[in-house]
Enzyme design. Structure first.
Site, mmCIF file in Angstrom:
data_model
loop_
_atom_site.group_PDB
_atom_site.id
_atom_site.type_symbol
_atom_site.label_atom_id
_atom_site.label_comp_id
_atom_site.label_asym_id
_atom_site.label_seq_id
_atom_site.Cartn_x
_atom_site.Cartn_y
_atom_site.Cartn_z
ATOM 1 N N ALA A 1 15.079 -11.335 4.038
ATOM 2 C CA ALA A 1 14.026 -12.125 4.683
ATOM 3 C C ALA A 1 12.717 -11.346 4.773
ATOM 4 O O ALA A 1 11.780 -11.786 5.428
ATOM 5 C CB ALA A 1 14.471 -12.544 6.073
ATOM 6 N N ASP B 1 9.448 1.048 4.864
ATOM 7 C CA ASP B 1 10.539 0.441 5.617
ATOM 8 C C ASP B 1 11.419 1.507 6.271
ATOM 9 O O ASP B 1 11.819 1.385 7.430
ATOM 10 C CB ASP B 1 11.404 -0.430 4.702
ATOM 11 C CG ASP B 1 10.619 -1.577 4.101
ATOM 12 O OD1 ASP B 1 9.460 -1.787 4.494
ATOM 13 O OD2 ASP B 1 11.183 -2.268 3.222
ATOM 14 N N THR C 1 0.823 -1.209 0.000
ATOM 15 C CA THR C 1 0.000 0.000 0.000
ATOM 16 C C THR C 1 0.857 1.259 0.000
ATOM 17 O O THR C 1 0.373 2.321 -0.366
ATOM 18 C CB THR C 1 -0.914 0.012 1.247
ATOM 19 O OG1 THR C 1 -0.128 -0.378 2.373
ATOM 20 C CG2 THR C 1 -2.081 -0.954 1.088
ATOM 21 N N SER D 1 17.505 -3.759 4.264
ATOM 22 C CA SER D 1 17.875 -2.642 3.382
ATOM 23 C C SER D 1 17.605 -1.298 4.057
ATOM 24 O O SER D 1 18.472 -0.422 4.070
ATOM 25 C CB SER D 1 17.142 -2.747 2.041
ATOM 26 O OG SER D 1 15.742 -2.815 2.218
ATOM 27 N N SER E 1 13.528 -6.141 6.130
ATOM 28 C CA SER E 1 14.090 -4.849 5.752
ATOM 29 C C SER E 1 15.473 -4.561 6.312
ATOM 30 O O SER E 1 15.719 -3.539 6.941
ATOM 31 C CB SER E 1 13.135 -3.705 6.098
ATOM 32 O OG SER E 1 13.468 -2.629 5.258
ATOM 33 N N SER F 1 31.574 -3.945 4.929
ATOM 34 C CA SER F 1 30.534 -4.680 5.657
ATOM 35 C C SER F 1 31.044 -6.059 6.005
ATOM 36 O O SER F 1 31.774 -6.668 5.216
ATOM 37 C CB SER F 1 29.273 -4.804 4.795
ATOM 38 O OG SER F 1 28.406 -5.769 5.362
HETATM 39 P P1 ADP Z 1 15.404 -7.074 2.920
HETATM 40 O O1 ADP Z 1 15.327 -5.580 3.036
HETATM 41 O O2 ADP Z 1 14.073 -7.722 3.015
HETATM 42 O O3 ADP Z 1 16.373 -7.694 3.854
HETATM 43 P P2 ADP Z 1 16.394 -6.369 0.326
HETATM 44 O O4 ADP Z 1 16.621 -7.144 -0.938
HETATM 45 O O5 ADP Z 1 15.530 -5.180 0.272
HETATM 46 O O6 ADP Z 1 15.913 -7.388 1.456
HETATM 47 O O7 ADP Z 1 17.792 -5.873 0.888
HETATM 48 C C1 ADP Z 1 18.846 -6.800 1.082
HETATM 49 C C2 ADP Z 1 20.114 -6.258 0.469
HETATM 50 O O8 ADP Z 1 20.574 -5.119 1.251
HETATM 51 C C3 ADP Z 1 21.272 -7.233 0.541
HETATM 52 O O9 ADP Z 1 21.253 -8.095 -0.582
HETATM 53 C C4 ADP Z 1 22.466 -6.311 0.532
HETATM 54 O O10 ADP Z 1 22.748 -5.862 -0.787
HETATM 55 C C5 ADP Z 1 21.983 -5.117 1.328
HETATM 56 N N1 ADP Z 1 22.340 -5.231 2.748
HETATM 57 C C6 ADP Z 1 21.500 -5.329 3.791
HETATM 58 N N2 ADP Z 1 22.176 -5.404 4.964
HETATM 59 C C7 ADP Z 1 23.481 -5.365 4.643
HETATM 60 C C8 ADP Z 1 24.709 -5.395 5.406
HETATM 61 N N3 ADP Z 1 24.710 -5.489 6.735
HETATM 62 N N4 ADP Z 1 25.863 -5.322 4.716
HETATM 63 C C9 ADP Z 1 25.868 -5.212 3.384
HETATM 64 N N5 ADP Z 1 24.769 -5.168 2.626
HETATM 65 C C10 ADP Z 1 23.598 -5.242 3.233
HETATM 66 MG MG MG Z 2 14.326 -4.295 1.671
#
Ligand code: ADP
Ligand code: MG
Length: 392
Positions: A133, A182, A37, A138, A136, A69
């Site tokens: 998962a 998010d 939404t 991201s 978030s 990272s």
């Molecule tokens: P979600 O937000 O559901 O976990 P997304 O696909 O939106 O999934 O975001 C995941 C992506 O964000 C990872 O594939 C990576 O590129 C990046 N990311 C998230 N956390 C980290 C981290 N701690 N170090 C490096 N990249 C990260």
């Molecule tokens: Mg995400």
């Protein structure tokens, strides 16, 4: 096992031989209700979870930015001015840096685009938010980076502005067409409360969830089926919503109410109609959930969660068999309600349960996964927790 804070601090020390000037962090989130939404300018009700991404940061003497990272083999380093050549990423193509690095570098770029004066910086990131998962990670990496740079670059932006910076990084630097939910949850989270967010105005209201008082818990069932927002399904659903809004002659599906659905059914093809019906009914369910929480408490929202899942499964078609199994097994084992959470196509489900039913529901979900031949899910409880902030 060391904490994310210790890991980030250690990584920065390895990178720079210097101590961190500060450590900032931001949480992952689960969405209680209101899925897809956000980019339709509608309503969502997420809360921040205890899992956090941590950024240990130190300023540099030169005009370069370096990100590292614990999840990546190599740090990525570029000149600050180079950010403006790297981004925005062309729609539909991959970023011109390692994808993970486009999140923190995209935040630095978006701050520069907003007119903030930048200076050289080293950023080391560690996290205990499960990645990919639907929780978030991201927005957590964006929120931790944005909070750090906001302070060290003297930007002075408020939490909503930082959420917008994070979304811009994700949309334009990473190239994932996600909404604002998010980032707002990561920035605005509070303990024992969900964030009722109007994604058109970005007005946010804190809604107490009252889980502890009611003797309830939220169980997260991570199916470990990984999703990829920037590709395929997510983009396609977003396009369907835009098509539906155009055909119904409204600015966004936010402007369609449940009483308009009969007319929508006559105007739209079947698939577009079902996409629209999910968004319209889901907006109503968010409003109903907020009212129900206020009037009757968390025990009364179970049917809304279950109806939300059915709508995502049947109308929006973003569930997968593992998520359906998680929801069905949890409800059969006594959960008050359950639904997939996040963008879909994998990721996690949540179940609202009696505190003393945790074992029974967890066992039932695991048994159902085993019986279906699915990989073992990761199951844990969460409580609504604080948003982004400075840790040291
Ligand atoms: P979600 O937000 O559901 O976990 P997304 O696909 O939106 O999934 O975001 C995941 C992506 O964000 C990872 O594939 C990576 O590129 C990046 N990311 C998230 N956390 C980290 C981290 N701690 N170090 C490096 N990249 C990260
Ligand atoms: Mg995400």
């Amino acid at each position: 096992m060391s904490t994310a804070l210790e890991q980030a601090t250690r990584l920065l020390a390895e990178l720079t031989d210097a101590a961190a000037e500060g450590v900032w962090s931001a949480p992952g989130r689960v969405n209680l209700i209101g899925e897809h939404t956000d980019y339709n300018e509608g309503f969502v009700l997420p809360f921040a979870i205890p899992h956090r991404t941590v950024a240990a940061v130190a300023r540099r003497r030169d005009d370069r930015v370096r990100v590292a990272s614990t999840f990546a083999e190599e740090p990525v380093e570029v000149a600050l001015a180079e950010l403006d050549e790297l981004f925005p990423t062309a729609p539909g193509s991959a970023p011109r840096v390692a994808e993970w690095a486009a999140y923190p570098l995209g935040v630095a770029w978006a701050l520069r685009q907003a007119g903030i004066e930048s200076s050289g910086i080293d950023i080391a990131i560690a996290s205990d938010v499960p990645v990919g998962a639907g929780l978030s990670s991201s927005a957590a990496i964006e929120g931790a980076t944005a909070s750090a740079l906001n302070e060290l670059w003297g930007a002075g932006l408020d939490r909503t502005a930082l959420a917008r910076i994070g979304r811009r990084a994700e949309n334009e630097a990473v190239g994932a067409p996600t909404g604002i939910m998010d980032q707002m949850a990561a920035m605005l989270g509070e303990s024992d409360a969900a964030i009722f967010l109007d994604c058109r105005s970005l007005d946010a209201v804190t809604v107490p969830v009252g889980l502890a008082d009611a003797g309830l818990e939220i169980l997260v069932i991570d199916t470990r089926v990984s999703h990829a927002h920037s590709t395929g399904g997510f983009r396609e659903r977003r396009a369907s919503c835009e098509r539906g809004a155009a055909l119904l002659d409204v600015r966004s599906l936010r402007d369609v109410s449940t009483s308009d659905l009969a007319r929508a059914g006559r105007v739209l093809d079947d698939v577009t109609f079902r996409r629209v019906r999910h968004i319209v009914t889901e907006n109503q369910r968010v409003l109903d959930t907020v009212r129900t929480l206020r009037e009757h408490g968390p025990r009364a929202i179970g049917d809304l969660l279950i109806a939300s899942h059915a709508s995502m499964r049947d109308d929006f078609e973003i569930s997968v068999p593992e998520l359906d199994t998680a929801v069905e097994a949890a409800v059969e084992a006594g959960a008050i309600g359950a639904r997939m959470t996040g963008g879909g196509f994998g990721g996690a489900a949540i179940a609202l349960i009696e505190r003393d039913a945790e074992r029974a529901v967890t066992d039932a979900v695991r048994a159902a996964f085993a019986a279906s031949g699915f990989a073992e899910p990761t199951v844990f409880t969460v409580v609504p927790s604080a948003g982004a902030g400075r840790d040291t």
